[in-house]
Design a protein around this motif. Structure first.
Motif, mmCIF file in Angstrom:
data_model
loop_
_atom_site.group_PDB
_atom_site.id
_atom_site.type_symbol
_atom_site.label_atom_id
_atom_site.label_comp_id
_atom_site.label_asym_id
_atom_site.label_seq_id
_atom_site.Cartn_x
_atom_site.Cartn_y
_atom_site.Cartn_z
ATOM 1 N N TYR A 7 -26.750 -18.536 45.477
ATOM 2 C CA TYR A 7 -25.895 -18.538 46.675
ATOM 3 C C TYR A 7 -26.565 -17.796 47.828
ATOM 4 C CZ TYR A 7 -21.952 -17.712 49.767
ATOM 5 O OH TYR A 7 -21.129 -17.657 50.858
ATOM 6 N N GLN A 8 -27.086 -16.605 47.540
ATOM 7 C CA GLN A 8 -27.698 -15.793 48.597
ATOM 8 C C GLN A 8 -28.924 -16.503 49.174
ATOM 9 O OE1 GLN A 8 -27.092 -11.957 48.890
ATOM 10 N NE2 GLN A 8 -28.999 -11.344 49.824
ATOM 11 N N THR A 9 -29.727 -17.082 48.308
ATOM 12 C CA THR A 9 -30.920 -17.791 48.773
ATOM 13 C C THR A 9 -30.540 -18.994 49.622
ATOM 14 O OG1 THR A 9 -32.063 -17.102 46.770
ATOM 15 C CG2 THR A 9 -33.043 -18.899 48.005
ATOM 16 N N LEU A 10 -29.540 -19.728 49.188
ATOM 17 C CA LEU A 10 -29.096 -20.896 49.933
ATOM 18 C C LEU A 10 -28.557 -20.508 51.305
ATOM 19 C CD1 LEU A 10 -28.800 -23.951 49.636
ATOM 20 C CD2 LEU A 10 -26.499 -23.559 48.777
ATOM 21 N N GLN A 11 -27.769 -19.446 51.373
ATOM 22 C CA GLN A 11 -27.235 -18.992 52.657
ATOM 23 C C GLN A 11 -28.362 -18.478 53.563
ATOM 24 O OE1 GLN A 11 -24.111 -19.420 53.790
ATOM 25 N NE2 GLN A 11 -23.757 -20.517 51.887
ATOM 26 N N GLY A 12 -29.377 -17.841 52.956
ATOM 27 C CA GLY A 12 -30.534 -17.410 53.736
ATOM 28 C C GLY A 12 -31.274 -18.584 54.344
ATOM 29 N N LEU A 13 -31.405 -19.653 53.568
ATOM 30 C CA LEU A 13 -32.059 -20.853 54.093
ATOM 31 C C LEU A 13 -31.221 -21.514 55.181
ATOM 32 C CD1 LEU A 13 -33.483 -22.360 50.794
ATOM 33 C CD2 LEU A 13 -34.760 -21.295 52.658
ATOM 34 N N GLN A 31 -24.285 -16.234 59.951
ATOM 35 C CA GLN A 31 -24.420 -16.008 58.518
ATOM 36 C C GLN A 31 -24.185 -14.551 58.124
ATOM 37 O OE1 GLN A 31 -24.578 -18.213 56.235
ATOM 38 N NE2 GLN A 31 -25.034 -20.001 57.460
ATOM 39 N N LYS A 32 -24.492 -13.613 58.977
ATOM 40 C CA LYS A 32 -24.330 -12.207 58.616
ATOM 41 C C LYS A 32 -22.874 -11.742 58.655
ATOM 42 C CE LYS A 32 -25.121 -10.207 63.168
ATOM 43 N NZ LYS A 32 -26.019 -9.433 63.985
ATOM 44 N N LEU A 33 -21.985 -12.591 59.131
ATOM 45 C CA LEU A 33 -20.580 -12.224 59.260
ATOM 46 C C LEU A 33 -19.779 -12.518 57.995
ATOM 47 C CD1 LEU A 33 -19.938 -13.471 62.902
ATOM 48 C CD2 LEU A 33 -20.462 -11.157 62.116
ATOM 49 N N GLY A 34 -20.419 -12.548 56.844
ATOM 50 C CA GLY A 34 -19.684 -12.732 55.608
ATOM 51 C C GLY A 34 -20.234 -13.813 54.704
ATOM 52 N N PHE A 35 -20.999 -14.748 55.267
ATOM 53 C CA PHE A 35 -21.559 -15.807 54.441
ATOM 54 C C PHE A 35 -22.757 -15.327 53.631
ATOM 55 C CE2 PHE A 35 -19.566 -18.114 57.968
ATOM 56 C CZ PHE A 35 -18.696 -18.907 57.244
ATOM 57 N N LEU A 36 -23.532 -14.441 54.191
ATOM 58 C CA LEU A 36 -24.755 -13.955 53.544
ATOM 59 C C LEU A 36 -24.527 -12.531 53.061
ATOM 60 C CD1 LEU A 36 -27.642 -14.671 52.862
ATOM 61 C CD2 LEU A 36 -28.330 -13.887 55.097
ATOM 62 N N PRO A 37 -24.252 -12.349 51.770
ATOM 63 C CA PRO A 37 -24.054 -10.996 51.264
ATOM 64 C C PRO A 37 -25.349 -10.195 51.325
ATOM 65 C CG PRO A 37 -24.008 -12.581 49.474
ATOM 66 C CD PRO A 37 -24.129 -13.360 50.741
ATOM 67 N N GLU A 38 -25.235 -8.908 51.573
ATOM 68 C CA GLU A 38 -26.401 -8.012 51.671
ATOM 69 C C GLU A 38 -27.381 -8.483 52.742
ATOM 70 O OE1 GLU A 38 -26.370 -5.124 50.089
ATOM 71 O OE2 GLU A 38 -24.474 -5.741 49.212
ATOM 72 N N ALA A 39 -26.869 -8.929 53.866
ATOM 73 C CA ALA A 39 -27.736 -9.397 54.955
ATOM 74 C C ALA A 39 -28.530 -8.266 55.582
ATOM 75 C CB ALA A 39 -26.900 -10.093 56.019
ATOM 76 N N GLN A 40 -28.042 -7.038 55.453
ATOM 77 C CA GLN A 40 -28.698 -5.910 56.099
ATOM 78 C C GLN A 40 -29.960 -5.472 55.379
ATOM 79 O OE1 GLN A 40 -25.817 -5.785 54.541
ATOM 80 N NE2 GLN A 40 -25.820 -4.099 53.112
#
Length: 89
Positions: A7-13, A31-40
């Motif tokens: 999931y995280q990889t897909l959201q990063g892409l 994506q950083k607003l909740g779709f991509l966990p640990e975006a920071q």
């Protein structure tokens, strides 16, 4: 687990792809607003790509390459082994 594998990889892409050539603008990442966990931490480059686009991501990579090259030059010109190892490390 709430998310399936990848999931995280897909959201990063998705973040990288949605940035396009010039990006959405600083602070305008979706994506950083909740779709991509640990975006920071894990996927910060994905957010950079989304906000600054391909041009901004290329510039960041260029800055890192210049930094690595300067470390190499400094370590080769060091007067002793300790200084060379510190600069290379």
């Amino acid at each position: 687990e709430q998310y399936e594998k990848g999931y995280q990889t897909l959201q990063g892409l998705y973040a990288i792809g949605s940035g396009g050539l010039f990006g959405r603008g600083l602070g305008n990442s979706v994506q950083k607003l909740g779709f991509l966990p640990e975006a920071q931490n894990d996927m910060i480059f994905s957010i950079i790509c989304e906000e600054l686009g391909l041009i901004g991501a290329g510039f960041i990579i260029l800055l890192f390459l210049i930094l690595i090259w300067r470390f190499f030059v400094i370590s080769t010109k060091a007067s002793d082994l300790l200084g060379a190892l510190i600069a290379a490390g």
